[in-house]
Design a protein around this motif. Structure first.
Motif, mmCIF file in Angstrom:
data_model
loop_
_atom_site.group_PDB
_atom_site.id
_atom_site.type_symbol
_atom_site.label_atom_id
_atom_site.label_comp_id
_atom_site.label_asym_id
_atom_site.label_seq_id
_atom_site.Cartn_x
_atom_site.Cartn_y
_atom_site.Cartn_z
ATOM 1 N N GLY A 188 0.782 -1.229 0.000
ATOM 2 C CA GLY A 188 0.000 0.000 0.000
ATOM 3 C C GLY A 188 0.815 1.280 0.000
ATOM 4 O O GLY A 188 0.256 2.372 -0.201
ATOM 5 N N TYR A 189 2.136 1.178 0.229
ATOM 6 C CA TYR A 189 2.951 2.383 0.347
ATOM 7 C C TYR A 189 4.271 2.225 -0.392
ATOM 8 O O TYR A 189 4.830 1.135 -0.458
ATOM 9 N N LYS A 190 4.732 3.350 -0.920
ATOM 10 C CA LYS A 190 6.008 3.364 -1.642
ATOM 11 C C LYS A 190 6.846 4.528 -1.139
ATOM 12 O O LYS A 190 6.340 5.438 -0.456
ATOM 13 N N GLU A 191 8.101 4.519 -1.465
ATOM 14 C CA GLU A 191 9.014 5.585 -1.070
ATOM 15 C C GLU A 191 8.471 6.935 -1.541
ATOM 16 O O GLU A 191 8.042 7.076 -2.689
ATOM 17 N N GLY A 192 8.464 7.906 -0.640
ATOM 18 C CA GLY A 192 7.981 9.240 -0.966
ATOM 19 C C GLY A 192 6.564 9.514 -0.523
ATOM 20 O O GLY A 192 6.126 10.682 -0.494
ATOM 21 N N ASP A 193 5.794 8.481 -0.159
ATOM 22 C CA ASP A 193 4.421 8.692 0.301
ATOM 23 C C ASP A 193 4.410 9.426 1.634
ATOM 24 O O ASP A 193 5.234 9.162 2.520
ATOM 25 N N GLN A 194 3.459 10.334 1.783
ATOM 26 C CA GLN A 194 3.298 11.092 3.023
ATOM 27 C C GLN A 194 2.220 10.424 3.863
ATOM 28 O O GLN A 194 1.095 10.223 3.399
ATOM 29 N N VAL A 195 2.562 10.090 5.102
ATOM 30 C CA VAL A 195 1.680 9.256 5.918
ATOM 31 C C VAL A 195 1.524 9.814 7.329
ATOM 32 O O VAL A 195 2.298 10.664 7.786
ATOM 33 N N ILE A 196 0.500 9.288 8.005
ATOM 34 C CA ILE A 196 0.214 9.620 9.403
ATOM 35 C C ILE A 196 0.104 8.324 10.187
ATOM 36 O O ILE A 196 -0.440 7.323 9.702
ATOM 37 N N LEU A 197 0.588 8.351 11.415
ATOM 38 C CA LEU A 197 0.458 7.225 12.337
ATOM 39 C C LEU A 197 -0.160 7.725 13.635
ATOM 40 O O LEU A 197 0.293 8.719 14.207
ATOM 41 N N ASN A 198 -1.202 7.055 14.091
ATOM 42 C CA ASN A 198 -1.790 7.313 15.412
ATOM 43 C C ASN A 198 -2.038 5.980 16.111
ATOM 44 O O ASN A 198 -2.746 5.125 15.591
ATOM 45 N N GLY A 199 -1.463 5.810 17.295
ATOM 46 C CA GLY A 199 -1.838 4.673 18.127
ATOM 47 C C GLY A 199 -1.216 3.354 17.756
ATOM 48 O O GLY A 199 -0.026 3.260 17.450
ATOM 49 N N TRP A 200 -2.029 2.292 17.818
ATOM 50 C CA TRP A 200 -1.629 0.913 17.541
ATOM 51 C C TRP A 200 -0.559 0.396 18.511
ATOM 52 O O TRP A 200 0.184 -0.524 18.193
ATOM 53 N N GLY A 201 -0.456 0.998 19.682
ATOM 54 C CA GLY A 201 0.542 0.558 20.653
ATOM 55 C C GLY A 201 1.930 1.098 20.411
ATOM 56 O O GLY A 201 2.877 0.780 21.144
ATOM 57 N N VAL A 202 2.085 1.959 19.391
ATOM 58 C CA VAL A 202 3.384 2.574 19.123
ATOM 59 C C VAL A 202 3.730 3.511 20.291
ATOM 60 O O VAL A 202 2.891 4.270 20.765
ATOM 61 N N GLY A 203 4.973 3.442 20.750
ATOM 62 C CA GLY A 203 5.378 4.214 21.915
ATOM 63 C C GLY A 203 5.020 3.554 23.232
ATOM 64 O O GLY A 203 5.360 4.067 24.302
ATOM 65 N N GLU A 204 4.337 2.400 23.150
ATOM 66 C CA GLU A 204 3.959 1.642 24.347
ATOM 67 C C GLU A 204 4.557 0.238 24.308
ATOM 68 O O GLU A 204 5.273 -0.173 25.218
ATOM 69 N N THR A 205 4.247 -0.487 23.231
ATOM 70 C CA THR A 205 4.789 -1.838 23.052
ATOM 71 C C THR A 205 5.623 -1.948 21.776
ATOM 72 O O THR A 205 6.263 -2.978 21.552
ATOM 73 N N HIS A 206 5.610 -0.893 20.957
ATOM 74 C CA HIS A 206 6.374 -0.875 19.706
ATOM 75 C C HIS A 206 7.107 0.455 19.615
ATOM 76 O O HIS A 206 6.502 1.507 19.851
ATOM 77 N N THR A 207 8.409 0.425 19.292
ATOM 78 C CA THR A 207 9.214 1.648 19.276
ATOM 79 C C THR A 207 8.534 2.757 18.473
ATOM 80 O O THR A 207 8.050 2.549 17.363
ATOM 81 N N GLY A 208 8.533 3.975 19.089
ATOM 82 C CA GLY A 208 7.703 5.053 18.592
ATOM 83 C C GLY A 208 8.421 6.181 17.885
ATOM 84 O O GLY A 208 9.531 6.029 17.365
ATOM 85 N N ALA A 209 7.764 7.348 17.909
ATOM 86 C CA ALA A 209 8.055 8.440 16.989
ATOM 87 C C ALA A 209 9.073 9.457 17.482
ATOM 88 O O ALA A 209 9.424 10.375 16.728
ATOM 89 N N TYR A 210 9.564 9.336 18.699
ATOM 90 C CA TYR A 210 10.533 10.314 19.187
ATOM 91 C C TYR A 210 11.942 9.935 18.734
ATOM 92 O O TYR A 210 12.856 9.710 19.529
ATOM 93 N N ALA A 211 12.094 9.852 17.433
ATOM 94 C CA ALA A 211 13.356 9.511 16.783
ATOM 95 C C ALA A 211 13.270 9.970 15.337
ATOM 96 O O ALA A 211 12.182 10.272 14.837
ATOM 97 N N ARG A 212 14.382 10.021 14.659
ATOM 98 C CA ARG A 212 14.358 10.475 13.263
ATOM 99 C C ARG A 212 13.603 9.494 12.373
ATOM 100 O O ARG A 212 12.932 9.886 11.420
#
Length: 331
Positions: A81-105
């Protein structure tokens, strides 16, 4: 992408004492996924504040990079569903809780968790919305599905100065609702009125134990506080009304009775943003592009840099932040 990059890392020692610091990590330190996103912007939500301060057991795997939201650009993908250059949004899904999250490059994610960023919405604006704003939209949609419309009567918004509250007021105002804002910061009354609140009440009216059934005051509510506040909101909801509940800033308990439900037909609508299905997420973000005034979004937001995240998270939990906080990862 092969070079080390800065990330906030939460660790815990053998005595379960938590530490938070900025470190350099590499892609090999990220968890599995089929899409790598370069993070352009993120945000500091209440849940991020809880994770960083350790005030609640949000993080369930260590070490952990926190950050439950991001907007960025796909730089590597094995997802159809995604290719290099696509602009995306992520909210939730346990990211930052059980899966490494967004406070990184960079963040590596399951592509099924992503949605495409709406056309014309910048990464910074998307994170000014963030999980808090997206949750607000889900709450409004829940009230609408139940039939609570602008002509039904006023809607009360608790935690009015917070991320969910400020965006909810802005959305409801644009849709034509009468809004009662409950806040513990009466000095912010003018700010809340500028967003569209028509009446301001002190949170003390709702935060203490109340009667099983109170005077009917509103047709609906959006509550991010829980505990006594939610119990009182329910007890004062008009016959046939509904309350959308999405948070627990005061507590996870609900010291209420069945009286509002069986004598007034009041409905309690649970709203979850973390595991919401993709179709509902996409509808919420589509609605945000049309039902949220961009000028109000800017007025209720402030922008910080990566190095300010930890201090801002602490200030947020201490109740010193109003509205939304955007993190410009290039700043």
């Amino acid at each position: 992408m092969q070079e080390p990059f800065k990330a906030i890392l939460i660790t815990r020692d053998e005595n379960k004492v938590q530490s938070v610091e900025t470190r350099e990590i590499g892609l090999g330190d990220l968890m599995d996924g089929d899409v790598v996103v370069e993070v352009e912007a993120t945000t500091v939500n209440y849940k991020d504040g809880l994770a960083i301060t350790g005030k609640a057991p949000v993080v369930r795997q260590w070490p952990m990079v926190p950050g439950i939201d991001c907007a960025g650009t796909v730089v590597q993908s094995d997802h159809d569903g995604y290719k290099e250059g696509d602009q995306v949004i992520l909210n939730g899904w346990g990211v930052g809780e059980t899966h490494t999250g967004a406070y990184a490059r960079y963040v590596r994610l399951n592509g099924d968790w992503l949605i495409s960023r709406p056309s014309g919405m910048s990464a910074l604006d998307a994170m000014a919305v963030g999980t808090a704003g997206y949750t607000s939209m889900l709450c409004v949609m829940a009230l609408e599905r139940y039939g609570i419309m602008p002509d039904s009567g006023p809607v009360v918004v608790t935690g009015a100065n917070g991320g969910v509250g400020t965006v909810a007021i802005s959305i409801l105002s644009k849709l034509g609702y009468e809004i009662i804002a409950s806040t513990g910061r009466p000095d912010e009354a003018d700010f809340l009125r500028s967003l569209g609140a028509t009446e301001i009440i002190d949170r003390s009216e709702l935060s203490e134990p109340g009667r099983p059934l109170g005077k009917e005051r509103w047709a609906g509510g959006i509550d991010s506080v829980g505990s006594n506040t939610l119990a009182n909101v329910l007890s004062m909801t008009r016959y046939g009304g509904a309350v959308a509940a999405c948070g627990l800033a005061q507590g996870m308990d609900l010291p209420a009775t069945v009286m509002p439900f069986i004598l007034r037909g009041v409905a309690l609508l649970g709203v979850d943003s973390v595991m919401a299905p993709k179709q509902r997420r996409e509808e919420a973000w589509r609605r945000l592009t049309q039902d949220l005034d961009i000028g109000k979004l800017h007025a209720l937001s402030k922008t910080i840099g990566f190095d300010d995240i930890i201090d801002t998270a602490t200030a947020l939990i201490d109740g010193k932040i109003r509205g939304r906080v955007v993190v410009d990862m290039k700043k």
